[in-house]
Design a protein around this motif. Structure first.
Motif, PDB file in Angstrom:
ATOM      1  N   THR A  47       1.229  -1.680  -0.315  1.00 56.31           N
ATOM      2  CA  THR A  47      -0.229  -0.173   0.188  1.00 56.31           C
ATOM      3  C   THR A  47       1.260   1.359  -0.191  1.00 56.31           C
ATOM      4  OG1 THR A  47      -2.018   1.355   1.134  1.00 56.31           O
ATOM      5  CG2 THR A  47      -0.128   0.287   2.413  1.00 56.31           C
ATOM      6  N   ALA A  48       0.176   2.284  -0.171  1.00 59.43           N
ATOM      7  CA  ALA A  48       1.004   3.500   0.001  1.00 59.43           C
ATOM      8  C   ALA A  48       0.985   4.702   1.235  1.00 59.43           C
ATOM      9  CB  ALA A  48       0.726   5.420  -0.467  1.00 59.43           C
ATOM     10  N   PHE A  49       1.997   4.554   1.218  1.00 59.31           N
ATOM     11  CA  PHE A  49       2.522   5.449   2.812  1.00 59.31           C
ATOM     12  C   PHE A  49       0.959   5.887   3.811  1.00 59.31           C
ATOM     13  CE2 PHE A  49       7.319   6.228   2.331  1.00 59.31           C
ATOM     14  CZ  PHE A  49       7.458   4.894   3.198  1.00 59.31           C
ATOM     15  N   HIS A  50       0.273   6.725   2.943  1.00 54.81           N
ATOM     16  CA  HIS A  50      -0.694   8.008   3.517  1.00 54.81           C
ATOM     17  C   HIS A  50      -2.017   6.917   3.602  1.00 54.81           C
ATOM     18  CE1 HIS A  50      -3.151   6.751  -0.001  1.00 54.81           C
ATOM     19  NE2 HIS A  50      -1.796   7.193  -1.043  1.00 54.81           N
ATOM     20  N   ALA A  51      -1.440   5.353   3.293  1.00 54.47           N
ATOM     21  CA  ALA A  51      -2.722   4.646   3.649  1.00 54.47           C
ATOM     22  C   ALA A  51      -2.379   3.823   5.606  1.00 54.47           C
ATOM     23  CB  ALA A  51      -3.040   2.977   2.786  1.00 54.47           C
ATOM     24  N   ILE A  52      -1.406   4.084   5.749  1.00 55.53           N
ATOM     25  CA  ILE A  52      -1.076   3.992   6.695  1.00 55.53           C
ATOM     26  C   ILE A  52      -1.777   4.266   8.155  1.00 55.53           C
ATOM     27  CG2 ILE A  52       0.911   3.196   8.745  1.00 55.53           C
ATOM     28  CD1 ILE A  52       2.731   3.458   6.316  1.00 55.53           C
ATOM     29  N   GLU A  53      -1.807   3.032   8.654  1.00 55.39           N
ATOM     30  CA  GLU A  53      -2.463   3.861  10.070  1.00 55.39           C
ATOM     31  C   GLU A  53      -1.873   3.446  11.908  1.00 55.39           C
ATOM     32  OE1 GLU A  53      -6.492   1.916  10.257  1.00 55.39           O
ATOM     33  OE2 GLU A  53      -6.360   2.536   8.459  1.00 55.39           O
ATOM     34  N   PRO A  54      -2.392   4.246  11.918  1.00 56.69           N
ATOM     35  CA  PRO A  54      -1.323   4.059  13.620  1.00 56.69           C
ATOM     36  C   PRO A  54      -1.407   2.763  14.019  1.00 56.69           C
ATOM     37  CG  PRO A  54      -2.884   6.014  14.101  1.00 56.69           C
ATOM     38  CD  PRO A  54      -2.870   4.917  12.522  1.00 56.69           C
ATOM     39  N   GLY A  55      -0.774   1.724  14.621  1.00 60.69           N
ATOM     40  CA  GLY A  55      -0.535   0.347  15.248  1.00 60.69           C
ATOM     41  C   GLY A  55      -0.466  -0.427  13.866  1.00 60.69           C
ATOM     42  N   ASP A  56      -0.465  -0.116  12.644  1.00 61.26           N
ATOM     43  CA  ASP A  56       0.150  -1.248  11.729  1.00 61.26           C
ATOM     44  C   ASP A  56       1.981  -1.037  11.836  1.00 61.26           C
ATOM     45  OD1 ASP A  56      -2.096  -0.876  10.700  1.00 61.26           O
ATOM     46  OD2 ASP A  56      -1.707   0.296   8.620  1.00 61.26           O
ATOM     47  N   CYS A  57       1.860  -2.308  10.597  1.00 64.00           N
ATOM     48  CA  CYS A  57       3.650  -2.674  11.738  1.00 64.00           C
ATOM     49  C   CYS A  57       3.677  -2.956   9.787  1.00 64.00           C
ATOM     50  CB  CYS A  57       3.702  -4.314  12.215  1.00 64.00           C
ATOM     51  SG  CYS A  57       3.460  -4.043  13.599  1.00 64.00           S
ATOM     52  N   PHE A  58       5.376  -2.186   9.373  1.00 61.50           N
ATOM     53  CA  PHE A  58       5.259  -2.244   7.986  1.00 61.50           C
ATOM     54  C   PHE A  58       6.466  -2.003   7.511  1.00 61.50           C
ATOM     55  CE2 PHE A  58       5.038   1.496   9.411  1.00 61.50           C
ATOM     56  CZ  PHE A  58       6.247   2.569   8.847  1.00 61.50           C
TER      57      PHE A  58
END
Length: 262
Positions: free
Chosen positions: A103-114
């Protein structure tokens, strides 16, 4: 007076030489990028043609040659090119990642690991060029973990880098201590943040994403989150007493990285 022609011996009618169908099929499938089938059909045709005295040897050779060339190129490309199948991640009803995906950076949500495509940036490094990340369950090896977002103050023009750094560093430090009751439990960590660039600001983006990773691109294998409610009263009181010192000493001289606009 003309004499009658002598009788000629009986001759069977000549039979037309047929075209081998596998030869045609081999060439067609090779041109349709079905190289494995083209190779198989071409070999079958080359075996049948001399036995059946058929035409099509040139077509069969062409099909085998094209198919072999395509398979060779695919093999070379697979060895030297990093192929990524862009499959979106899947979340459960609680919003946790249960299936890895890009996915793209702007789709990351707090709590996501990446894991960022280009890895965690170094201190004061230029913005990362890749705008994509692979979201993963937090119990899988990963580079970073997002833990908070906050909005930058409204203004007509995008704030300059130094102003964003002055705002984001202390803000991300405090938010990290709210995310984990014990910032030392996961070992040495470095906080980072992404912020909107000029194009993103013009498009209405105001969010700063705070995230954490190990220095030197070392992997995390679990979430760094630790809720104080999960601790017993003595542990909770101890960590609360240390929170002011942790707040002052947290390593929040993080690399600011501009988000690419959507």
């Amino acid at each position: 007076m003309s004499l009658p022609h002598p009788p000629y011996p009986h001759q069977p009618p000549s039979q037309a030489v047929t075209l081998n169908p596998f030869a045609v099929t081999a060439l067609v499938t090779s041109l349709l990028c079905l190289a494995p089938l083209g190779l198989v059909f071409g070999i079958v045709a080359l075996v049948q043609i001399p036995r059946r005295r058929q035409r099509g040897r040139g077509l069969a050779i062409a099909g085998v040659t094209v198919s072999a060339a395509v398979l060779l190129l695919v093999g070379i490309a697979t060895a030297v090119v990093d192929f990524r199948v862009w499959t979106p991640p899947a979340r459960d009803t609680a919003g946790e990642i249960v299936k890895p995906g890009w996915t793209a950076f702007h789709a990351i949500e707090p709590g996501d690991c990446f894991t960022p495509r280009s890895g965690a940036p170094g201190r004061d490094a230029p913005p990362t060029r890749g705008a994509d990340v692979r979201l993963l369950p937090c119990d899988a090896p990963h580079r970073g973990e997002a833990y908070a977002t906050f909005r930058l103050p409204e203004q007509d023009r995008a704030p300059v880098r130094n102003d964003i750094v002055a705002t984001a560093r202390p803000q991300c430090a405090q938010l990290f201590l709210d995310y984990t009751a014990d910032p030392l439990a996961s070992g040495p960590l470095q906080t980072y943040f992404f912020y909107p660039d000029e194009r993103g600001w013009a498009a209405g983006q105001r969010e700063v994403l705070c995230w954490v990773a190990r220095p030197g691109n070392a992997l995390l294998d679990s979430s760094v989150r630790l809720d104080a409610a999960e601790l017993d009263p003595a542990q909770s009181d101890y960590l609360m007493a240390w929170k002011p010192l942790n707040s002052a000493g947290v390593r929040c001289c993080s690399t600011p990285v501009r988000q690419r606009s959507r």
